[in-house]
Write an enzyme that holds these catalytic residues in place. Structure first.
Site, PDB file in Angstrom:
ATOM      1  N   ASP A   4       0.850  -1.114  -0.044  1.00  0.00           N
ATOM      2  CA  ASP A   4       0.047   0.165   0.005  1.00  0.00           C
ATOM      3  C   ASP A   4       0.949   1.380  -0.212  1.00  0.00           C
ATOM      4  O   ASP A   4       2.162   1.246  -0.221  1.00  0.00           O
ATOM      5  CB  ASP A   4      -0.975   0.014   1.086  1.00  0.00           C
ATOM      6  CG  ASP A   4      -0.338   0.228   2.584  1.00  0.00           C
ATOM      7  OD1 ASP A   4       1.019   0.241   2.435  1.00  0.00           O
ATOM      8  OD2 ASP A   4      -0.876   0.152   3.569  1.00  0.00           O
ATOM      9  N   THR A  22       2.913  -1.446   8.729  1.00  0.00           N
ATOM     10  CA  THR A  22       3.588  -2.277   9.707  1.00  0.00           C
ATOM     11  C   THR A  22       3.679  -3.474   9.361  1.00  0.00           C
ATOM     12  O   THR A  22       4.425  -4.234   9.847  1.00  0.00           O
ATOM     13  CB  THR A  22       2.568  -2.312  10.906  1.00  0.00           C
ATOM     14  OG1 THR A  22       1.146  -2.943  10.254  1.00  0.00           O
ATOM     15  CG2 THR A  22       2.081  -1.184  11.521  1.00  0.00           C
ATOM     16  N   CYS A  27       3.417  -2.938   3.852  1.00  0.00           N
ATOM     17  CA  CYS A  27       2.489  -1.894   4.427  1.00  0.00           C
ATOM     18  C   CYS A  27       3.265  -1.169   5.397  1.00  0.00           C
ATOM     19  O   CYS A  27       4.479  -1.289   5.532  1.00  0.00           O
ATOM     20  CB  CYS A  27       1.123  -2.424   4.797  1.00  0.00           C
ATOM     21  SG  CYS A  27       0.845  -3.196   5.978  1.00  0.00           S
ATOM     22  N   HIS A  50      10.921 -23.719   9.062  1.00  0.00           N
ATOM     23  CA  HIS A  50       9.918 -24.348   9.874  1.00  0.00           C
ATOM     24  C   HIS A  50       8.414 -24.489   9.138  1.00  0.00           C
ATOM     25  O   HIS A  50       7.866 -25.434   9.429  1.00  0.00           O
ATOM     26  CB  HIS A  50       9.858 -23.956  11.370  1.00  0.00           C
ATOM     27  CG  HIS A  50      11.013 -24.518  11.875  1.00  0.00           C
ATOM     28  ND1 HIS A  50      11.297 -24.380  13.364  1.00  0.00           N
ATOM     29  CD2 HIS A  50      12.459 -24.592  11.779  1.00  0.00           C
ATOM     30  CE1 HIS A  50      12.342 -24.550  13.842  1.00  0.00           C
ATOM     31  NE2 HIS A  50      13.096 -24.661  12.768  1.00  0.00           N
ATOM     32  N   HIS A  84       8.693 -30.839  10.283  1.00  0.00           N
ATOM     33  CA  HIS A  84       8.198 -29.648  10.005  1.00  0.00           C
ATOM     34  C   HIS A  84       6.869 -29.671   9.056  1.00  0.00           C
ATOM     35  O   HIS A  84       5.862 -28.837   8.929  1.00  0.00           O
ATOM     36  CB  HIS A  84       9.064 -28.572   9.822  1.00  0.00           C
ATOM     37  CG  HIS A  84      10.136 -28.107  10.734  1.00  0.00           C
ATOM     38  ND1 HIS A  84       9.670 -27.736  11.951  1.00  0.00           N
ATOM     39  CD2 HIS A  84      11.479 -28.380  10.719  1.00  0.00           C
ATOM     40  CE1 HIS A  84      10.682 -27.560  12.756  1.00  0.00           C
ATOM     41  NE2 HIS A  84      11.871 -27.957  11.996  1.00  0.00           N
TER      42      HIS A  84
HETATM   43  C1  RB5 Z   1      -1.850   2.660   6.415  1.00  0.00           C
HETATM   44  O1  RB5 Z   1      -1.960   4.070   7.072  1.00  0.00           O
HETATM   45  C2  RB5 Z   1      -1.333   1.663   7.503  1.00  0.00           C
HETATM   46  O2  RB5 Z   1      -2.771   1.347   8.404  1.00  0.00           O
HETATM   47  C3  RB5 Z   1      -1.021   0.343   6.663  1.00  0.00           C
HETATM   48  O3  RB5 Z   1       0.046   0.705   5.769  1.00  0.00           O
HETATM   49  C4  RB5 Z   1      -0.676  -0.873   7.609  1.00  0.00           C
HETATM   50  O4  RB5 Z   1       0.121  -0.605   8.469  1.00  0.00           O
HETATM   51  C5  RB5 Z   1      -1.779  -1.771   8.051  1.00  0.00           C
HETATM   52  O5  RB5 Z   1      -1.390  -2.703   8.584  1.00  0.00           O
END
Ligand code: RB5
Length: 144
Positions: free
Chosen positions: A8, A67, A65, A98, A133
């Site tokens: 994203d 996170t 993304c 694994h 595994h």
């Molecule tokens: C976008 O702001 C953020 O929510 C997305 O990139 C991600 O971290 C979602 O899990």
């Protein structure tokens, strides 16, 4: 090895860096977007990459993304996908050995570029160990 890539807006810059790395590693990739830092919804990109892996159009997928969490949640809803969120080298190696993970999720806002690219290299270069595994991966498939 064919790799499906997606991000994203929060993972766009790192995805572009990963593309350069894959080219250096002489690996082929398909980029499912996004194509800029304009705000988009991560499920729209995670599903495309996860389905490409599940259908065998790509052997592995890499999703980025902010996170990595949203991407991994979505990808793991697709049958046949084992997505691993990794922000350290030990996990990147262990999840291949694994879990036979076939999708890597990364958070651009969590790790620096240098570590992220090392994680990608380790994850791509580590083989599944099989053995005990395999039995555990088979149990995941039974749940699906
Ligand atoms: C976008 O702001 C953020 O929510 C997305 O990139 C991600 O971290 C979602 O899990």
């Amino acid at each position: 090895m064919q790799i499906a890539l997606g991000s994203d807006h929060g993972g766009y810059q790192l995805k572009e860096e990963i593309k350069k790395l894959l080219t250096e590693m002489d690996l082929k990739y398909s980029d499912y977007g996004t194509k800029s830092t304009e705000s988009v919804d991560y499920p729209d990109f995670a599903i495309q990459v996860a389905e490409a892996v599940a259908k065998g159009e790509a052997e592995r997928g890499i999703l980025v993304c902010g996170t990595g969490i949203g991407m991994s949640i979505v990808a793991n809803k697709v049958k046949g996908v084992r997505a691993a969120l990794c922000h350290d080298l030990f996990s990147a190696q262990a999840t291949r050995e694994h879990n036979d993970s076939n999708v890597l999720a990364l958070g651009e806002r969590v790790v620096g570029r240098g570590l992220a690219l090392e994680i990608v290299k380790v994850w791509l270069n580590t083989d599944f160990e099989g053995g005990r595994h395999q039995r555990r991966v088979d149990k995941i498939k039974e749940i699906e």
